[in-house]
Design a protein around this motif. Structure first.
Motif, PDB file in Angstrom:
ATOM      1  N   MET A   1      20.834  52.863 -11.435  1.00  0.00           N
ATOM      2  CA  MET A   1      21.328  52.812 -12.899  1.00  0.00           C
ATOM      3  C   MET A   1      21.583  54.118 -13.844  1.00  0.00           C
ATOM      4  N   ARG A   2      19.849  54.571 -14.224  1.00  0.00           N
ATOM      5  CA  ARG A   2      19.491  56.166 -13.972  1.00  0.00           C
ATOM      6  C   ARG A   2      20.330  57.308 -12.785  1.00  0.00           C
ATOM      7  N   ALA A   3      20.241  56.934 -11.785  1.00  0.00           N
ATOM      8  CA  ALA A   3      20.925  58.122 -10.813  1.00  0.00           C
ATOM      9  C   ALA A   3      22.630  58.086 -11.451  1.00  0.00           C
ATOM     10  N   VAL A   4      23.068  57.143 -11.649  1.00  0.00           N
ATOM     11  CA  VAL A   4      24.491  57.126 -12.672  1.00  0.00           C
ATOM     12  C   VAL A   4      24.633  57.824 -13.739  1.00  0.00           C
ATOM     13  N   LEU A   5      23.691  56.991 -14.209  1.00  0.00           N
ATOM     14  CA  LEU A   5      23.467  57.617 -15.781  1.00  0.00           C
ATOM     15  C   LEU A   5      23.928  59.221 -15.803  1.00  0.00           C
ATOM     16  N   ARG A   6      22.787  59.452 -14.788  1.00  0.00           N
ATOM     17  CA  ARG A   6      22.297  60.968 -15.271  1.00  0.00           C
ATOM     18  C   ARG A   6      23.490  61.976 -14.654  1.00  0.00           C
ATOM     19  N   GLU A   7      24.027  61.165 -13.327  1.00  0.00           N
ATOM     20  CA  GLU A   7      25.941  62.115 -13.300  1.00  0.00           C
ATOM     21  C   GLU A   7      26.720  62.295 -14.417  1.00  0.00           C
ATOM     22  N   GLN A   8      27.104  61.272 -14.893  1.00  0.00           N
ATOM     23  CA  GLN A   8      28.025  60.904 -16.263  1.00  0.00           C
ATOM     24  C   GLN A   8      27.645  62.039 -17.135  1.00  0.00           C
ATOM     25  N   LEU A   9      26.367  62.550 -17.844  1.00  0.00           N
ATOM     26  CA  LEU A   9      25.685  62.899 -18.565  1.00  0.00           C
ATOM     27  C   LEU A   9      26.028  64.345 -17.562  1.00  0.00           C
ATOM     28  N   ARG A  10      25.546  64.836 -16.844  1.00  0.00           N
ATOM     29  CA  ARG A  10      25.891  66.315 -16.686  1.00  0.00           C
ATOM     30  C   ARG A  10      26.917  67.068 -15.947  1.00  0.00           C
ATOM     31  N   SER A  11      27.803  65.780 -16.047  1.00  0.00           N
ATOM     32  CA  SER A  11      29.870  65.441 -16.319  1.00  0.00           C
ATOM     33  C   SER A  11      30.077  65.511 -17.103  1.00  0.00           C
ATOM     34  N   ALA A  12      29.850  65.064 -18.942  1.00  0.00           N
ATOM     35  CA  ALA A  12      29.744  65.253 -19.753  1.00  0.00           C
ATOM     36  C   ALA A  12      29.222  66.770 -19.770  1.00  0.00           C
ATOM     37  N   VAL A  13      28.419  67.047 -19.911  1.00  0.00           N
ATOM     38  CA  VAL A  13      28.055  68.415 -20.548  1.00  0.00           C
ATOM     39  C   VAL A  13      28.914  69.313 -19.164  1.00  0.00           C
ATOM     40  N   GLU A  14      29.007  69.742 -19.027  1.00  0.00           N
ATOM     41  CA  GLU A  14      30.182  69.984 -17.468  1.00  0.00           C
ATOM     42  C   GLU A  14      31.352  70.040 -18.787  1.00  0.00           C
ATOM     43  N   THR A  15      31.668  69.132 -18.447  1.00  0.00           N
ATOM     44  CA  THR A  15      33.173  69.436 -19.326  1.00  0.00           C
ATOM     45  C   THR A  15      33.030  69.953 -20.378  1.00  0.00           C
ATOM     46  N   HIS A  16      32.591  69.255 -21.088  1.00  0.00           N
ATOM     47  CA  HIS A  16      31.861  69.961 -22.771  1.00  0.00           C
ATOM     48  C   HIS A  16      31.625  71.298 -22.879  1.00  0.00           C
ATOM     49  N   GLY A  17      31.736  72.120 -21.635  1.00  0.00           N
ATOM     50  CA  GLY A  17      31.758  73.782 -21.618  1.00  0.00           C
ATOM     51  C   GLY A  17      32.440  74.195 -21.127  1.00  0.00           C
ATOM     52  N   LEU A  18      32.949  73.620 -20.460  1.00  0.00           N
ATOM     53  CA  LEU A  18      34.611  74.481 -20.054  1.00  0.00           C
ATOM     54  C   LEU A  18      35.392  74.147 -20.960  1.00  0.00           C
ATOM     55  N   ILE A  19      35.583  72.783 -22.082  1.00  0.00           N
ATOM     56  CA  ILE A  19      36.155  72.760 -23.293  1.00  0.00           C
ATOM     57  C   ILE A  19      35.934  73.864 -23.397  1.00  0.00           C
ATOM     58  N   SER A  20      35.063  74.275 -24.127  1.00  0.00           N
ATOM     59  CA  SER A  20      34.627  75.244 -25.239  1.00  0.00           C
ATOM     60  C   SER A  20      35.075  75.979 -24.994  1.00  0.00           C
ATOM     61  N   ASP A  21      34.758  77.012 -23.473  1.00  0.00           N
ATOM     62  CA  ASP A  21      34.946  78.017 -23.020  1.00  0.00           C
ATOM     63  C   ASP A  21      36.327  78.176 -23.352  1.00  0.00           C
TER      64      ASP A  21
END
Length: 54
Positions: A1-21
């Motif tokens: 479960m932690r691995a899934v949540l960690r991956e979702q968080l990583r993906s959300a942060v990456e997407t936020h960076g792309l949108i901000s850029d």
């Protein structure tokens, strides 16, 4: 479960960076210039108000 949540968080942060850029490149977002960002926000708000009055 932690691995899934960690991956979702990583993906959300990456997407936020792309949108901000993207927003910075288009002039929609000025994270280091509050005065300029206020102008953009005011213009967007006025656009919405004008659309809603039609």
């Amino acid at each position: 479960m932690r691995a899934v949540l960690r991956e979702q968080l990583r993906s959300a942060v990456e997407t936020h960076g792309l949108i901000s850029d993207y927003m910075v490149s288009k002039g929609y977002y000025h994270p280091l210039d509050i005065s300029e960002q206020s102008k953009v926000n005011l213009k967007a708000a006025n656009t919405v108000l004008n659309l809603s009055q039609r």
